[in-house]
Design a protein around this motif. Structure first.
Motif, mmCIF file in Angstrom:
data_model
loop_
_atom_site.group_PDB
_atom_site.id
_atom_site.type_symbol
_atom_site.label_atom_id
_atom_site.label_comp_id
_atom_site.label_asym_id
_atom_site.label_seq_id
_atom_site.Cartn_x
_atom_site.Cartn_y
_atom_site.Cartn_z
ATOM 1 N N GLU A 24 34.205 35.635 54.464
ATOM 2 C CA GLU A 24 33.205 36.606 54.909
ATOM 3 C C GLU A 24 33.257 36.840 56.414
ATOM 4 N N ASN A 25 33.771 35.870 57.149
ATOM 5 C CA ASN A 25 33.870 36.018 58.599
ATOM 6 C C ASN A 25 35.161 36.700 59.038
ATOM 7 N N LEU A 26 36.084 36.906 58.086
ATOM 8 C CA LEU A 26 37.292 37.666 58.373
ATOM 9 C C LEU A 26 36.998 39.155 58.263
ATOM 10 N N SER A 27 37.865 39.976 58.777
ATOM 11 C CA SER A 27 37.744 41.408 58.519
ATOM 12 C C SER A 27 37.990 41.641 57.034
ATOM 13 N N THR A 28 37.460 42.727 56.515
ATOM 14 C CA THR A 28 37.644 43.022 55.092
ATOM 15 C C THR A 28 39.124 43.137 54.734
ATOM 16 N N ASP A 29 39.909 43.742 55.630
ATOM 17 C CA ASP A 29 41.350 43.889 55.377
ATOM 18 C C ASP A 29 42.030 42.532 55.254
ATOM 19 N N ASP A 30 41.700 41.616 56.177
ATOM 20 C CA ASP A 30 42.338 40.300 56.150
ATOM 21 C C ASP A 30 41.883 39.492 54.935
ATOM 22 N N SER A 32 40.854 40.671 52.059
ATOM 23 C CA SER A 32 41.469 41.267 50.865
ATOM 24 C C SER A 32 42.928 40.866 50.739
ATOM 25 N N ALA A 33 43.621 40.821 51.876
ATOM 26 C CA ALA A 33 45.038 40.448 51.864
ATOM 27 C C ALA A 33 45.217 39.026 51.345
ATOM 28 N N LEU A 34 44.325 38.123 51.750
ATOM 29 C CA LEU A 34 44.419 36.749 51.273
ATOM 30 C C LEU A 34 44.049 36.658 49.794
ATOM 31 N N ILE A 35 42.971 37.332 49.409
ATOM 32 C CA ILE A 35 42.559 37.338 48.001
ATOM 33 C C ILE A 35 43.685 37.860 47.116
ATOM 34 N N ASN A 36 44.444 38.805 47.640
ATOM 35 C CA ASN A 36 45.498 39.449 46.858
ATOM 36 C C ASN A 36 46.661 38.518 46.542
ATOM 37 N N VAL A 37 46.907 37.515 47.399
ATOM 38 C CA VAL A 37 48.052 36.633 47.172
ATOM 39 C C VAL A 37 47.653 35.282 46.590
ATOM 40 N N LEU A 38 46.369 35.038 46.455
ATOM 41 C CA LEU A 38 45.923 33.782 45.853
ATOM 42 C C LEU A 38 46.154 33.801 44.350
ATOM 43 N N PRO A 39 46.313 32.646 43.720
ATOM 44 C CA PRO A 39 46.304 32.608 42.257
ATOM 45 C C PRO A 39 44.976 33.185 41.755
ATOM 46 N N GLY A 40 44.990 33.795 40.596
ATOM 47 C CA GLY A 40 43.797 34.451 40.079
ATOM 48 C C GLY A 40 42.579 33.552 40.034
ATOM 49 N N TYR A 41 42.761 32.305 39.588
ATOM 50 C CA TYR A 41 41.618 31.409 39.458
ATOM 51 C C TYR A 41 41.031 31.059 40.817
ATOM 52 N N ALA A 42 41.888 30.950 41.864
ATOM 53 C CA ALA A 42 41.414 30.638 43.212
ATOM 54 C C ALA A 42 40.664 31.840 43.800
ATOM 55 N N SER A 43 41.189 33.027 43.553
ATOM 56 C CA SER A 43 40.493 34.238 44.004
ATOM 57 C C SER A 43 39.111 34.328 43.361
ATOM 58 N N ALA A 44 39.056 34.069 42.064
ATOM 59 C CA ALA A 44 37.784 34.138 41.341
ATOM 60 C C ALA A 44 36.800 33.106 41.866
ATOM 61 N N LEU A 45 37.303 31.926 42.174
ATOM 62 C CA LEU A 45 36.455 30.845 42.673
ATOM 63 C C LEU A 45 35.839 31.214 44.019
ATOM 64 N N ALA A 46 36.650 31.752 44.910
ATOM 65 C CA ALA A 46 36.164 32.121 46.242
ATOM 66 C C ALA A 46 35.225 33.323 46.182
ATOM 67 N N PHE A 53 28.099 41.772 47.936
ATOM 68 C CA PHE A 53 28.526 42.909 48.743
ATOM 69 C C PHE A 53 29.872 42.632 49.397
ATOM 70 N N ALA A 54 30.012 41.441 49.998
ATOM 71 C CA ALA A 54 31.276 41.092 50.646
ATOM 72 C C ALA A 54 32.407 41.013 49.632
ATOM 73 N N ALA A 55 32.131 40.440 48.468
ATOM 74 C CA ALA A 55 33.149 40.336 47.420
ATOM 75 C C ALA A 55 33.592 41.718 46.949
ATOM 76 N N ALA A 56 32.629 42.610 46.766
ATOM 77 C CA ALA A 56 32.948 43.968 46.307
ATOM 78 C C ALA A 56 33.790 44.707 47.337
ATOM 79 N N ILE A 60 37.636 46.169 46.133
ATOM 80 C CA ILE A 60 37.925 47.607 46.024
ATOM 81 C C ILE A 60 39.205 47.973 46.768
ATOM 82 N N GLN A 61 39.725 47.073 47.582
ATOM 83 C CA GLN A 61 40.981 47.337 48.276
ATOM 84 C C GLN A 61 42.197 46.843 47.487
ATOM 85 N N LEU A 62 41.951 46.216 46.346
ATOM 86 C CA LEU A 62 43.037 45.684 45.536
ATOM 87 C C LEU A 62 43.424 46.659 44.432
#
Length: 286
Positions: A24-30, A32-46, A53-56, A60-62
Motif C-alpha cells: 500500500e505504501n508503494l505506487s500503484t504501478d509498482d 501491481s508489477a509485484l502482484i503480477n509476478v507473484l505466485p497466485g496464492y501469494a498475490s491472493a494472500l497479500a 480500495f488499494a487492492a482494487a 485493475i492494472q492486471l
C-alpha cells in the motif's frame, strides 16, 4: 507465472499483513508489477490483507486472466470486496471470465434492489484491519478523502466489521499503538438488505456522518450517509415498479396520473405529498 524473488514470497507467507502495508505504501504501478509476478496464492494472500480500495487499484492494472486466477484463490468475501470497488468495465470483464457458478454467486452478492441500503451505500470506503497501527491509520486518513467524516471503520481478519475510531482520537495515541486496542465497539450498523425507508429515521444519524453497512455475516460492505439515503428514497419513489413500461395501460395510467397530480398541485398551491414506502426486507442472501 512467478518471477518474484523467493524472499518476497517467503515474507508474504510469514506476515501477509506486513506485506500488505508495504504494498500500500508503494505506487500503484509498482505494487501491481509485484502482484503480477507473484505466485497466485501469494498475490491472493497479500491482496486479501490490503484495504479493498488499494487492492482494487492494483488488480485493475492486471490482465483479466490474472485477476481471475487471483480472485478464485482469495476468500469469497475478500474477492467480493475487491469486485465491489472495481469500475463497471473491469468488473464486467472479470465476471464474464469467471466460471459461471462463481460469477453467479458474485453477481448475487453485488446486486441490490433500488430501494435498499445496498443500492445506495458508498462502496469505495476501505475499512482498516484492526491489526494496523495508529501510524498506518493516520497515513491512510491523510491520503484518502473522508466523506464519512472523522471516523475510520475497522474490520477483523475475516473482513467483519468490529467498530470505529475517530481520527481526532488517533492523534492522541502513540503511533505504534494497535487499532484493536483503541476501537470503539458497539458502533451502529445497518444491513445492506434493509430498505431505505426502514432506516431513514434512525437516531444514530445524529452522532455519525456515515453508518457501516454490513452483509448477512457481518462483513463490511460500505457506508451510508443520511443525505444519500434521502436521495435514494426520492429516486426509489420516482422509479417504483408498476405495470410493464411498454404496455398501453402504463401510458394511459401515466398520463392520467400526471394530469391528476398537476390539477391537485394547483388546488393545493404546490402542497407537497409524500407517498409512504412499504418496509419490506429483500430476499437476497447477502
Amino acid at each position: 507465472m512467478s518471477n518474484a524473488p523467493p524472499l518476497s514470497v517467503a515474507f508474504i507467507e510469514r506476515n501477509p499483513s506486513a506485506a500488505a502495508r508495504v504494498l500500500e505504501n508503494l505506487s500503484t504501478d509498482d505494487a501491481s508489477a509485484l502482484i503480477n509476478v507473484l505466485p497466485g496464492y501469494a498475490s491472493a494472500l497479500a491482496l486479501g490483507r490490503m484495504t479493498p480500495f488499494a487492492a482494487a487499484q492494483c488488480v485493475i492494472q492486471l490482465e483479466t486472466d490474472r485477476v481471475v486466477l487471483i480472485l478464485r484463490t482469495m476468500s469469497f468475501l475478500d474477492a467480493a470486496s475487491v469486485l465491489r470497488i472495481m469500475n463497471d468495465e473491469n468488473r464486467s470483464a472479470v465476471l464474464d471470465a469467471l466460471p459461471e457458478d462463481l460469477a453467479r454467486d458474485f453477481k448475487k452478492s453485488l446486486r441490490h434492489p433500488r430501494d435498499s441500503v445496498g443500492a445506495w451505500m458508498n462502496q469505495r470506503i476501505s475499512p482498516l484491519p484492526q491489526s494496523r497501527t495508529v501510524a498506518d491509520a493516520l497515513k491512510y486518513a491523510k491520503r484518502k478523502t473522508r466523506p464519512e467524516g472523522d471516523e475510520l471503520f475497522i474490520v477483523d481478519d475475516a473482513h467483519r466489521f468490529v467498530g470505529v475510531i475517530r481520527i481526532s482520537r488517533l492523534i492522541q495515541n502513540d503511533s505504534k499503538a494497535v487499532l484493536k486496542d483503541l476501537i470503539k465497539t458497539g458502533a451502529p450498523t445497518i444491513s445492506n438488505r434493509a430498505t431505505l425507508a426502514s432506516i431513514i429515521d434512525s437516531p444514530f444519524w445524529d452522532d455519525h456522518a456515515g453508518l457501516a453497512v454490513v452483509g448477512r455475516k457481518g462483513n463490511f460492505l460500505g457506508t451510508l450517509s443520511h443525505s444519500l439515503a434521502r436521495q435514494g428514497i426520492v429516486a426509489a419513489q420516482r422509479n417504483s415498479p408498476g405495470v410493464k413500461s411498454d404496455s398501453i395501460l402504463t401510458h394511459l395510467i401515466g398520463g392520467c396520473f400526471v394530469a391528476f397530480v398537476g390539477l391537485l398541485g394547483l388546488i393545493l398551491n404546490s402542497a407537497k405529498i409524500q407517498e409512504p414506502i412499504t418496509d419490506l426486507e429483500t430476499s437476497h442472501d447477502r
